[in-house]
Design a protein around this motif. Structure first.
Motif, PDB file in Angstrom:
ATOM      1  N   TYR A  71      -1.746   3.574   6.665  1.00  0.00           N
ATOM      2  CA  TYR A  71      -3.255   3.986   6.626  1.00  0.00           C
ATOM      3  C   TYR A  71      -3.859   4.247   7.800  1.00  0.00           C
ATOM      4  O   TYR A  71      -4.717   5.188   7.723  1.00  0.00           O
ATOM      5  CB  TYR A  71      -4.209   2.995   5.683  1.00  0.00           C
ATOM      6  N   ASP A  90      -2.965   7.863   8.167  1.00  0.00           N
ATOM      7  CA  ASP A  90      -3.391   8.652   7.319  1.00  0.00           C
ATOM      8  C   ASP A  90      -5.162   8.908   7.736  1.00  0.00           C
ATOM      9  O   ASP A  90      -5.557   9.943   7.366  1.00  0.00           O
ATOM     10  CB  ASP A  90      -3.183   8.185   5.759  1.00  0.00           C
ATOM     11  N   GLU A 128      -1.360   4.781  -1.730  1.00  0.00           N
ATOM     12  CA  GLU A 128      -1.657   5.527  -0.623  1.00  0.00           C
ATOM     13  C   GLU A 128      -2.483   6.751  -1.042  1.00  0.00           C
ATOM     14  O   GLU A 128      -3.581   7.159  -0.510  1.00  0.00           O
ATOM     15  CB  GLU A 128      -0.639   5.885   0.270  1.00  0.00           C
ATOM     16  N   TRP A 183      -4.616  -3.024   0.203  1.00  0.00           N
ATOM     17  CA  TRP A 183      -5.254  -1.938  -0.130  1.00  0.00           C
ATOM     18  C   TRP A 183      -6.781  -2.159  -0.525  1.00  0.00           C
ATOM     19  O   TRP A 183      -7.724  -1.455  -0.218  1.00  0.00           O
ATOM     20  CB  TRP A 183      -4.524  -1.341  -1.542  1.00  0.00           C
TER      21      TRP A 183
END
Length: 878
Positions: free
Chosen positions: A572, A575, A693, A749
């Protein structure tokens, strides 16, 4: 022998062509490897420090099928079952299992499945027997060695060769007793049945019927119905008849075949497979004591065997085809049932319980969260549409200096700031209410303590020994100092990798003019920069994902949950820079970079106009956000659909050829087996992480920059409503069946979304204060055209907005309990019932409050204490 043992901890395992093993060796090798009937801490057998060979007994079932066994008892039992079946072919599998009771004949249910050519083994391992491979014999020896480990772990194996003689499929069948042992090892929770519940439940029933108090109604509505049906406890084999699915009316055959659904079975069999190379070995400790320790045979770890090409694939199989055959609605195909009641039902409610039963808790939790998230998006979508409608009205009734300001008024108006406040509260309420829903799911699915009971990863290793404060036994640990060093190295490499990505993205945003190769030609520099940046990001993304996995392995996490959380965080971070950095740069710079690169006043004015308001940020967000979702849908829906149409004719010919090969092969089963069907499907190992994701990145766009494009929740809602069905279709039809992993919550998450929701407060405040033309006009009513006073006003707004939203978020977080009261009561009730059923605890007595304070009736005239007869009769009987 002693020297060999000191230098090589691997057991010597070979395969023999003889059908009869040396019986005196069997007991020795079981002692050495740790038979599934033994405890890993057992000290039986004084001679199991001796290294011996274990021989496989191959039994030819058909020309293409070979049953692998390792002891004479199973061989004799197999022949008995086979003779019993051949005496009367009408005898069913259930009849055979009843004849050969699994409690009396260990492995009888699995061996019966071999005799009946059961179409749904628990797992498949495939390998290619390439006769031209110069290392063929070495690979086969390694395969034989690993399969012996699987056999000694309590599994039954059967090799089946495909009609072309190219691929060999090792079918793995787990006996019911082996599954029970693994269920107890992983502390699996199974619900208790009504027969086992204590008689005092009738008291609760009378209490509910006779009282009208608010508390009783709460119990009746939330607890009573739940507790009678959904009580659970850690699985114990000796309490089998106390669990749902093993009621007294059910036969032992029914229990052996259906007590564990296929999702549970493949979860436990997968655990057996990945830990098969862990053996119990006799060692002498430094203080001279003889102890048994767990040792790992590194060369026979299944992941390494696949990586080296010893095996090609490892996968569980689907429970039949994805569609009902001949339009018949048979009940024994949950895969086809899911397609009928999930994928084909459009926007109706998802059958989460059926998804969980088929795919396991981890995947079912994703779909439960996705459905919940999508329903909350509908609320944000309505708010965004209201902002846009108000903007259209405002745009039509007002006069603007230029077209840019006029267009920007659609999303930059009096409702922009309230909308930002609404989205901040929306994100908080969404996350807080999800915690409550998740708590209910944890209770309903019996995974409340999953992470606490989670077993170590097979790859985890320790470097020192210490005495456990819980068991007072020695345990292998990985010291915190060593782990801290690994984490420090990992963090440094991750930061360098992210820095490279950040510099690459910055090249596009800051230095486009440096890449102009053709003078006086518009857009050459930005286009070349974008192409180079895109190619670099794609390459770095591929490299980074491999680096992230390597680093996560390097960190040596103890459990799979810890491993997943660390890998998710690394992915992440990449990202975040990849998707959000351009928008963050535009948020803080506006059109200033463009203005600085101009050589004339007209260019500067044009850049200023482009950078004013939310226009530039909105355009960038809309293109990235909508474009990313369109590309995702094309990749997940359109391309597979086109490919299926393109390959339909070829696939029909290939299938027709395969069906003919099976029909002409002389096999008893002339249909294409399910494991062959699944072998043509794509793997599903990392798919669930990719799905999360995608959705969490989407949530980041909405939370961080949604105020710049109020229609983004609407587009997200449309995308997700489609995504639920497309993902369902993907898992049912186009991917191999995933292992039925358990999960307690969203893990990392959820933490990421909470952090993003807090960062979003600052980003939304900055966007409104520095980019909203409507808000700028409001500031100027008090500051005039003084830029310094205007800057102060903007900063004051940012601070005021940020503090207000944080206070509101904290208030909601505090006011909304993470665990609903009904779940808290139900959990306490469940623990009480479990103690009554499994531990024999006496039921709690009724308590009554009385106004009477006189205890004289409990004393005799002489002052002696008088007790009820119930308390004294047990002493009188003595």
């Amino acid at each position: 022998m002693a020297d060999k043992q000191e230098n090589n901890d691997q057991v010597e395992i070979t395969i023999s062509e003889e059908k009869k093993p040396k019986d005196e060796h069997t007991h020795k090798i079981f002692n050495f490897l740790g038979h599934s009937n033994r405890s890993s801490t057992s000290l039986e057998g004084d001679d199991d420090d001796e290294l011996v060979k274990l021989e496989i007994i191959p039994e030819i079932v058909e020309d293409h099928r070979t049953l692998l066994l390792i002891n004479k008892e199973d061989q004799n039992l197999y022949h008995e079952i086979k003779e019993w079946h051949e005496e009367d072919r009408n005898r069913s599998l259930e009849d055979t299992i009843l004849k050969f009771d699994p409690d009396k004949y260990r492995n009888s249910d699995a061996l019966a499945k071999v005799v009946y050519n059961y179409p749904l083994p628990d797992f498949i391992i495939r390998y290619k027997d390439d006769k031209k491979d110069e290392h063929r014999n070495e690979k086969q020896i390694t395969r034989d060695n690993f399969e012996i480990l699987l056999l000694q772990a309590g599994l039954i194996l059967e090799r089946e060769v495909d009609p072309d003689g190219i691929y060999t499929y090792v079918k793995i069948i787990a006996p019911f007793n082996t599954l029970c042992e693994m269920a107890q090892r992983i502390r699996l929770k199974v619900r208790l049945n009504k027969e086992s519940l204590p008689s005092d439940l009738s008291i609760l029933d009378e209490y509910v019927r006779s009282s009208d108090t608010i508390l009783t109604k709460i119990i009746e509505h939330f607890v009573y119905d739940i507790e009678l049906k959904k009580d659970s406890s850690i699985f114990k084999r000796e309490h089998l008849r106390s669990y749902e699915g093993a009621e007294s009316k059910k036969s032992k055959a029914d229990i052996a075949l259906n007590f564990f659904n296929t999702s549970r079975r493949n979860l436990m069999v997968h655990r057996v497979i990945i830990t098969a190379n862990l053996i119990n070995k006799k060692e002498t400790s430094p203080d001279g004591k003889t102890v048994y320790v767990n040792r790992k045979i590194e060369s026979l770890e299944i992941k390494k065997l696949i990586k080296k090409g010893i095996y090609d694939e490892l996968y569980p199989i689907h429970d039949g085809p994805s569609k009902y055959k001949d339009d018949s609605k048979e009940n024994n195909n949950p895969r086809a049932t899911l397609e009928e009641k999930w994928v084909k039902r459009g926007f109706k409610r998802q059958p989460i319980d059926k998804i969980r039963a088929y795919f396991g808790e981890k995947l079912a939790l994703y779909f439960a969260w996705l459905g919940f998230y999508t329903s909350w998006l509908s609320i944000a979508s309505i708010a965004g549409v209201i902002v846009v409608i108000h903007g259209l009205i405002y745009m039509s009734r007002s006069n603007f200096e230029n077209n840019n300001d006029k267009i920007a008024a659609i999303w930059d108006n009096a409702l922009t700031a309230p909308y930002a406040l609404f989205m901040a509260i929306w994100a908080t309420l969404f996350l807080e209410t999800w915690k409550r829903v998740n708590a209910s799911i944890q209770y309903d699915w019996d995974v409340i303590d999953y992470e606490k009971d989670e077993l170590p990863r097979p790859e985890f290793y320790g470097t020192t020994l210490r005495v456990s404060l819980i068991t007072l036994k020695k345990e292998i640990v990985f010291p915190f100092r060593e782990k801290l060093v690994k984490i420090f190295i990992s963090v440094a490499i991750v930061l360098v990798s992210i820095g490279i990505v950040l510099v690459t993205v910055g090249a596009l945003l800051l230095f486009p003019e440096n890449l102009q190769v053709v003078k006086n030609v518009k857009y050459v520099g930005p286009v070349i920069t974008a192409i180079i940046n895109l190619a670099t990001i794609i390459i770095l993304n591929l490299i980074y994902k491999n680096v992230a996995r390597f680093l996560t392995d390097f960190e040596n996490h103890k459990t799979e949950t810890q491993f997943e959380d660390s890998l998710i965080l690394k992915a992440y971070l990449f990202d975040f820079i990849n998707f959000y950095s351009a928008l963050i740069y535009l948020m803080f710079s506006g059109g200033r970079s463009c203005e600085n690169n101009c050589n004339d006043d007209a260019c500067r004015e044009r850049c200023i106009q482009q950078g004013r308001g939310l226009t530039l940020l909105t355009i960038q967000l809309a293109i990235i956000f909508i474009g990313k979702q369109l590309i995702g849908q094309i990749q997940e829906i359109l391309i597979p659909w086109l490919m299926s149409k393109w390959n339909k004719a070829k696939s029909a010919l290939d299938r027709e050829s395969l069906e003919k090969k099976y029909a002409d092969s002389g096999r008893k089963n002339k249909e294409i087996p399910q494991w062959i069907e699944d072998d043509h499907l794509a793997g599903s190992s990392d798919s669930i992480r990719t799905e999360y994701e995608e959705m969490v990145i989407q949530f980041g766009f909405l939370a961080l920059f949604g105020v710049a494009f109020p229609l983004s929740p609407l587009f997200a809602w449309i995308n997700n409503a489609t995504e639920i069905r497309s993902d369902g279709l993907k898992y049912i039809k186009t991917l191999q069946r995933p292992v039925g992993y358990q999960a307690q919550d969203l893990g990392m998450w959820e933490k990421i979304m909470n952090i993003v929701s807090f960062i979003a407060v600052l980003t939304n405040a900055v966007i409104i204060a520095f980019h909203s033309r409507w808000m700028e006009n409001q500031f100027k009513k008090y500051t005039g055209d003084d830029e310094n006073r205007l800057l102060v006003a903007r900063l004051v707004f940012v601070l005021a907005f940020e503090h207000l939203v944080f206070i509101i978020k904290l208030m909601f977080a505090y006011m909304i309990p993470d665990v609903p009261n009904k779940v808290r009561i139900a959990i306490e009730r469940e623990r009480y019932l479990s103690r009554l059923v499994l531990e024999g605890e006496s039921p709690v007595l009724d308590e009554y409050w009385s106004d009477k304070k006189d205890d004289s009736s409990l004393f005799s005239e002489k002052g002696s204490l008088l007790l009820p007869h119930r308390f004294t009769k047990k002493f009188k009987s003595q």
